[in-house]
Motif scaffolding. Structure first.
Motif, PDB file in Angstrom:
ATOM      1  N   HIS A   1     132.986   2.504 131.528  1.00 40.36           N
ATOM      2  CA  HIS A   1     133.484   2.042 130.317  1.00 40.36           C
ATOM      3  C   HIS A   1     134.671   3.275 129.894  1.00 40.36           C
ATOM      4  O   HIS A   1     135.265   2.722 128.681  1.00 40.36           O
ATOM      5  CB  HIS A   1     132.458   1.990 129.191  1.00 40.36           C
ATOM      6  N   GLY A   2     134.811   4.214 130.442  1.00 42.18           N
ATOM      7  CA  GLY A   2     135.735   5.198 129.925  1.00 42.18           C
ATOM      8  C   GLY A   2     135.394   5.740 128.565  1.00 42.18           C
ATOM      9  O   GLY A   2     136.240   5.981 127.622  1.00 42.18           O
ATOM     10  N   ALA A   3     134.245   5.805 128.354  1.00 39.00           N
ATOM     11  CA  ALA A   3     133.788   6.469 126.809  1.00 39.00           C
ATOM     12  C   ALA A   3     134.077   7.816 126.579  1.00 39.00           C
ATOM     13  O   ALA A   3     134.257   8.612 127.588  1.00 39.00           O
ATOM     14  CB  ALA A   3     132.348   6.246 126.780  1.00 39.00           C
ATOM     15  N   PRO A   4     134.460   8.138 125.407  1.00 44.59           N
ATOM     16  CA  PRO A   4     135.068   9.592 125.176  1.00 44.59           C
ATOM     17  C   PRO A   4     133.982  10.409 125.215  1.00 44.59           C
ATOM     18  O   PRO A   4     134.066  11.801 125.517  1.00 44.59           O
ATOM     19  CB  PRO A   4     135.676   9.494 123.645  1.00 44.59           C
ATOM     20  N   THR A   5     132.700  10.154 125.107  1.00 45.55           N
ATOM     21  CA  THR A   5     131.488  10.826 125.160  1.00 45.55           C
ATOM     22  C   THR A   5     130.550  10.335 125.819  1.00 45.55           C
ATOM     23  O   THR A   5     130.551   9.233 126.206  1.00 45.55           O
ATOM     24  CB  THR A   5     130.968  11.501 123.742  1.00 45.55           C
ATOM     25  N   ASP A   6     129.314  11.177 126.261  1.00 46.76           N
ATOM     26  CA  ASP A   6     128.282  10.621 126.955  1.00 46.76           C
ATOM     27  C   ASP A   6     127.088  10.042 125.936  1.00 46.76           C
ATOM     28  O   ASP A   6     126.294   9.643 126.512  1.00 46.76           O
ATOM     29  CB  ASP A   6     127.416  11.709 127.502  1.00 46.76           C
ATOM     30  N   TYR A   7     127.547   9.750 124.665  1.00 45.68           N
ATOM     31  CA  TYR A   7     126.269   9.342 123.939  1.00 45.68           C
ATOM     32  C   TYR A   7     126.753   7.886 123.322  1.00 45.68           C
ATOM     33  O   TYR A   7     127.149   7.616 122.350  1.00 45.68           O
ATOM     34  CB  TYR A   7     125.964  10.238 122.657  1.00 45.68           C
ATOM     35  N   GLY A   8     126.771   7.261 124.093  1.00 46.35           N
ATOM     36  CA  GLY A   8     127.290   5.670 123.880  1.00 46.35           C
ATOM     37  C   GLY A   8     126.086   4.492 123.811  1.00 46.35           C
ATOM     38  O   GLY A   8     124.723   5.028 124.372  1.00 46.35           O
ATOM     39  N   PHE A   9     126.244   3.831 122.975  1.00 42.97           N
ATOM     40  CA  PHE A   9     125.336   2.638 122.809  1.00 42.97           C
ATOM     41  C   PHE A   9     126.036   1.324 122.487  1.00 42.97           C
ATOM     42  O   PHE A   9     127.337   1.167 122.312  1.00 42.97           O
ATOM     43  CB  PHE A   9     124.296   2.810 121.701  1.00 42.97           C
ATOM     44  N   CYS A  10     125.476   0.150 122.646  1.00 43.34           N
ATOM     45  CA  CYS A  10     125.877  -1.177 122.571  1.00 43.34           C
ATOM     46  C   CYS A  10     125.200  -2.084 122.046  1.00 43.34           C
ATOM     47  O   CYS A  10     123.959  -2.014 121.778  1.00 43.34           O
ATOM     48  CB  CYS A  10     126.020  -1.577 124.131  1.00 43.34           C
ATOM     49  N   ILE A  11     125.936  -2.968 121.121  1.00 38.92           N
ATOM     50  CA  ILE A  11     125.197  -4.225 120.501  1.00 38.92           C
ATOM     51  C   ILE A  11     125.616  -5.386 121.438  1.00 38.92           C
ATOM     52  O   ILE A  11     126.506  -5.891 121.297  1.00 38.92           O
ATOM     53  CB  ILE A  11     125.648  -4.061 118.975  1.00 38.92           C
ATOM     54  N   LYS A  12     124.573  -6.009 121.681  1.00 40.97           N
ATOM     55  CA  LYS A  12     124.730  -7.200 122.823  1.00 40.97           C
ATOM     56  C   LYS A  12     123.910  -8.204 121.989  1.00 40.97           C
ATOM     57  O   LYS A  12     122.720  -8.399 121.561  1.00 40.97           O
ATOM     58  CB  LYS A  12     123.861  -6.887 124.020  1.00 40.97           C
ATOM     59  N   PRO A  13     124.870  -9.421 122.039  1.00 34.00           N
ATOM     60  CA  PRO A  13     124.254 -10.738 121.336  1.00 34.00           C
ATOM     61  C   PRO A  13     123.103 -11.144 122.233  1.00 34.00           C
ATOM     62  O   PRO A  13     123.378 -11.221 123.405  1.00 34.00           O
ATOM     63  CB  PRO A  13     125.569 -11.696 121.123  1.00 34.00           C
ATOM     64  N   ASN A  14     122.123 -11.968 121.602  1.00 35.87           N
ATOM     65  CA  ASN A  14     121.127 -12.388 122.398  1.00 35.87           C
ATOM     66  C   ASN A  14     121.793 -13.742 123.146  1.00 35.87           C
ATOM     67  O   ASN A  14     121.225 -13.931 124.415  1.00 35.87           O
ATOM     68  CB  ASN A  14     119.916 -13.114 121.605  1.00 35.87           C
ATOM     69  N   LYS A  15     122.691 -14.297 122.718  1.00 37.26           N
ATOM     70  CA  LYS A  15     123.344 -15.589 123.505  1.00 37.26           C
ATOM     71  C   LYS A  15     124.147 -14.991 124.614  1.00 37.26           C
ATOM     72  O   LYS A  15     124.512 -15.823 125.443  1.00 37.26           O
ATOM     73  CB  LYS A  15     124.050 -16.514 122.604  1.00 37.26           C
TER      74      LYS A  15
END
Length: 544
Positions: A304-318
């Motif tokens: 994902h090309g994140a700026p740091t290694d401490y990423g997280f994601c909010i994923k909708p249930n649908k």
């Protein structure tokens, strides 16, 4: 104290539980008017004499049948919850009969609920197919896998929802239904069986999980919030705490990341469109907590090309795997990411998380009443004894006790040297056994890289005292102890040393010597020594 006193919050749920029980016992409440018909007040036309119709209605036998039907239904519910009982006389059964007495056959009642097939994977990529009922929770499935895999049930096993194509994963909560989660997963999703020591660690050390500068109401109370009150404000629906701070957010439909100021509340995740303003006209809703789940991004920089290694994601249930519907976020450090993700779980599930945390302790307390008491021996209850005479005596002088311990240690080493000499012709003499005895231990991971050890530590919780041992890459004769402390991973080299012609292992340049790695690990589980903390939680990888 280790546990947080939340009895007030738990008592608040009694009313909701009573309403639930009353709704479940609807059949019984409908029968009450039939069984207890109060006579109507006398009128001028009927005076005080009951009409024949009223007397006939009271003496109808259908009420008794209704009660019998209710009792039969309750009996069927009790028997349907019983486990399957093997038939002790299968040869007496007819060919059409089953050799197993199913719960529904005692007596015959409603057919059992449907079964579902779930495949669980271990860390080595091997899978196990399990048939489970539709109402099995993640905790029950973990206990089933622990029983089938002959693992130690220490209430730290977890079921992980893993999406390799998206690079996301999350630990299922103990109360979640596995079949429902499987129905919402896409084709590449899978379940992993893994240790997670940090699942409820925030109940034991809440101050380390919620820094004061990230919790809004901490600044209004002059930093005087006790740990119990801290968690009560998060779990109580009447209070309104919020998490605030800067996060990197990936723009929708683009590869670029933007740093914005965000707020996490019970109603959802918001970002400020004007600096750090909290005014409602400057807040934009990014995600709703009720219809979403929070995931850890395991391939943030690469995928994902994140700026740091401490990423997280909010994923909708649908969402079934569309990247454009994912809300990709990234924190500055591990503590910040842990704070955001823990607050998300608390805001979404509330008091249910505390109940999940207390259930294993309540079961342990319940089982302790039926098991034999185990004698607990502590260091304070041990005394030095002298058995050189006819009658043993307690050594009161500390200098004499220390010299006796040193003499016992020298005698033990001489005995081990004699065992080496006498057993040198055997292929499993002491020297060769001490070099391979650690291979079967759960905390030993062989020849893995430093990066691989970091990945395992990250997956299993990053709590204080989480450790593993591996073979050193720079020195083939040495080993490395990988230890987590304050969410930082540290490495300590275990070097071989020699004394009086006998080989030892030492972690502190020869000050403390051990004959093998098992002895070393057991020592540092009781003594901190040169380490920042004691060894508490071994990184365990189990093959299903």
């Amino acid at each position: 104290p280790d546990d947080v006193d939340l009895e007030a919050l738990v008592n608040d749920m009694d009313s909701s539980l009573e309403s639930l029980y009353s709704s479940c016992s609807g059949q019984q409440t409908e029968l009450i008017p039939l069984l207890h018909v109060s006579p109507e007040p006398p009128t001028s036309s009927s005076s005080s004499v009951d009409s024949p119709q009223t007397g006939l209605r009271r003496s109808q036998p259908m009420h008794i049948n209704a009660v019998r039907r209710l009792q039969e239904q309750e009996q069927q519910l009790r028997t349907s919850s019983l486990p399957a009982i093997p038939n002790p006389f299968p040869e007496l059964c007819s060919p059409a009969s089953s050799p197993v007495l199913s719960p529904g056959s005692l007596p015959p009642g409603e057919p059992p609920s449907g079964k579902h097939i779930v495949k669980i994977f271990s860390e080595d990529g091997m899978g196990k197919v399990v048939e489970i009922p539709a109402n099995m929770t993640a905790r029950d499935l973990c206990q089933l896998l622990v029983y089938k895999s002959h693992c130690v049930d220490d209430n730290s096993w977890a079921l992980v929802e893993h999406h390799p194509l998206l690079g996301l994963e999350r630990c299922l909560e103990d109360h979640e239904l596995v079949v429902q989660v499987q129905a919402s997963m896409n084709s590449d999703g899978r379940f992993l069986f893994r240790k997670n020591y940090a699942k409820y660690e925030f109940f034991r050390n809440p101050l380390t999980f919620f820094p004061e500068h990230m919790v809004a109401w901490c600044q209004e109370t002059n930093h005087a919030i006790p740990p119990s009150q801290l968690l009560q404000n998060f779990l109580a629906t009447s209070s309104c705490p919020e998490i605030q701070g800067h996060l990197y957010m990936k723009e929708m439909g683009r590869k670029s990341w933007k740093k914005v100021y965000m707020f996490l509340r019970r109603s959802g995740l918001y970002c400020s469109t004007k600096g750090t303003s909290k005014e409602p006209r400057h807040l934009q809703l990014l995600a709703d907590l009720e219809d979403s789940n929070i995931f850890t991004v395991i391939t943030g920089k690469k995928q994902h090309g994140a700026p740091t290694d401490y990423g997280f994601c909010i994923k909708p249930n649908k969402c079934r795997g569309e990247m454009k519907e994912l809300r990709m976020l990234c924190a500055e450090d591990e503590q910040s990411r842990t704070c955001w993700m823990t607050a998300f779980r608390l805001f979404k599930f509330g008091i249910v998380l505390y109940q999940n945390y207390k259930i294993p302790q309540q079961r342990k307390t319940l089982l302790s009443h039926f098991s034999a008491p185990v004698r607990s021996v502590s260091e304070n209850s041990l005394v030095a004894m002298d058995f050189s005479g006819r009658i043993g005596r307690v050594i009161d002088n500390p200098v004499e006790a220390q010299s006796a311990a040193m003499e016992e240690g020298h005698a033990w080493r001489k005995r081990s040297q004699r065992m080496n000499i006498l057993g040198s012709h055997s292929p499993l003499h002491h020297s060769s056994l001490s070099s391979v005895i650690h291979i079967a231990q759960l905390w030993f991971h062989g020849r893995i890289t430093r990066e691989e050890s970091h990945r395992i530590i990250h997956q299993q919780g990053q709590v204080d005292g989480l450790f593993l041992l591996r073979v050193s890459q720079s020195n083939p004769k040495a080993f490395v102890l990988t230890l987590c402390h304050h969410q930082k991973i540290k490495h300590f080299q275990i070097l071989p040393c020699e004394e009086d012609g006998q080989g030892f292992l030492s972690l502190d340049e020869g000050a403390t010597k051990f004959t093998d790695l098992i002895q070393l690990v057991e020592f540092y589980q009781l003594n901190r020594g040169v380490l920042p903390c004691k060894l508490k939680h071994p990184c365990t990888v189990v093959a299903l």
